[in-house]
Design a protein around this motif. Structure first.
Motif, PDB file in Angstrom:
ATOM      1  N   LYS A 180      -6.221  -6.978   6.818  1.00 43.82           N
ATOM      2  CA  LYS A 180      -7.096  -5.862   6.598  1.00 43.82           C
ATOM      3  C   LYS A 180      -6.569  -5.198   5.178  1.00 43.82           C
ATOM      4  N   CYS A 181      -5.307  -5.489   4.884  1.00 48.02           N
ATOM      5  CA  CYS A 181      -4.618  -4.968   3.711  1.00 48.02           C
ATOM      6  C   CYS A 181      -5.149  -5.744   2.713  1.00 48.02           C
ATOM      7  N   LEU A 182      -5.292  -7.121   2.648  1.00 47.26           N
ATOM      8  CA  LEU A 182      -5.610  -7.979   1.677  1.00 47.26           C
ATOM      9  C   LEU A 182      -7.145  -7.648   1.429  1.00 47.26           C
TER      10      LEU A 182
ATOM     11  N   ALA B  62      -0.430  -1.185   8.140  1.00 41.87           N
ATOM     12  CA  ALA B  62      -0.016  -1.806   6.971  1.00 41.87           C
ATOM     13  C   ALA B  62       0.737  -2.981   7.219  1.00 41.87           C
ATOM     14  N   LEU B  63       1.790  -2.879   8.002  1.00 41.75           N
ATOM     15  CA  LEU B  63       2.803  -3.843   8.228  1.00 41.75           C
ATOM     16  C   LEU B  63       2.200  -4.915   9.042  1.00 41.75           C
TER      17      LEU B  63
ATOM     18  N   LYS C 232      -7.490   7.872   5.902  1.00 42.75           N
ATOM     19  CA  LYS C 232      -7.423   6.823   4.858  1.00 42.75           C
ATOM     20  C   LYS C 232      -7.787   5.586   5.976  1.00 42.75           C
ATOM     21  N   GLU C 233      -8.274   4.511   5.125  1.00 45.34           N
ATOM     22  CA  GLU C 233      -8.873   2.985   6.057  1.00 45.34           C
ATOM     23  C   GLU C 233      -7.466   2.717   6.699  1.00 45.34           C
ATOM     24  N   ILE C 234      -6.390   2.684   6.116  1.00 45.43           N
ATOM     25  CA  ILE C 234      -5.100   2.266   6.979  1.00 45.43           C
ATOM     26  C   ILE C 234      -4.389   3.516   7.469  1.00 45.43           C
ATOM     27  N   LYS C 235      -4.442   3.616   8.635  1.00 44.69           N
ATOM     28  CA  LYS C 235      -3.931   4.888   9.366  1.00 44.69           C
ATOM     29  C   LYS C 235      -2.522   5.059   9.228  1.00 44.69           C
TER      30      LYS C 235
ATOM     31  N   LEU D 252       0.901  -1.307  -0.067  1.00 42.04           N
ATOM     32  CA  LEU D 252      -0.121   0.084  -0.195  1.00 42.04           C
ATOM     33  C   LEU D 252       0.849   1.288  -0.050  1.00 42.04           C
ATOM     34  N   ASN D 253       0.574   2.106  -0.858  1.00 41.88           N
ATOM     35  CA  ASN D 253       1.292   3.346  -1.218  1.00 41.88           C
ATOM     36  C   ASN D 253       1.151   4.311   0.098  1.00 41.88           C
TER      37      ASN D 253
END
Length: 142
Positions: A111-113, A105-106, A97-100, A87-88
């Protein structure tokens, strides 16, 4: 009197070595093949859940990160790609954004998938360079 056998001593030493290896893997952020396989199984479930092309989805993830949930990549434009689906930092990570955070993300590959699958479903598979360039095709397996 209990006399440990050579086998008992070896089992104890192996157990200690295994714990040391597990600790080193954790410290170095290494992902085992077992973890990668479990994540691939989860990715297949998610692809089926959203009714997207499972083969292309899986191949794109293989191309992007090799199913390494802790993968990072510094881009030429200064942004960074994080996690199993890369994810960029500009487009997908931030307070609005959904990923804060990059750490999310790591550390939350499922959630990323799920996010990536929804983007594929919405026609945004080309957000991923491996898909856009066609490089994912070389990661397709039977």
């Amino acid at each position: 009197i209990f006399m440990p056998t050579l086998l008992d001593e070896l089992k104890t030493k192996l157990s200690i070595y295994q714990r040391v290896l597990d600790l080193l893997r954790q410290m170095l952020n290494l992902t085992t093949q077992k973890e990668k396989l479990e994540l691939e199984i989860k990715a297949r479930e998610i692809a089926r859940k959203y009714g997207i092309d499972e083969a292309a989805f899986i191949a794109t993830i293989r191309c992007e990160s090799g199913f390494n949930p802790r993968a990072t990549n510094q881009n030429k434009d200064g942004t960074i790609d994080y996690g199993i689906v890369q994810l960029n930092s500009y487009w997908y990570i931030g307070q609005d954004k959904e990923i804060k955070t990059p750490q999310e993300a790591l550390n939350n590959p499922e959630k990323c998938l799920d996010l990536m699958a929804r983007m594929f479903k919405a026609g945004r598979a080309t957000d991923w360079i491996c898909y856009r360039s066609g490089k994912y095709i070389s990661f397709l397996r039977n």
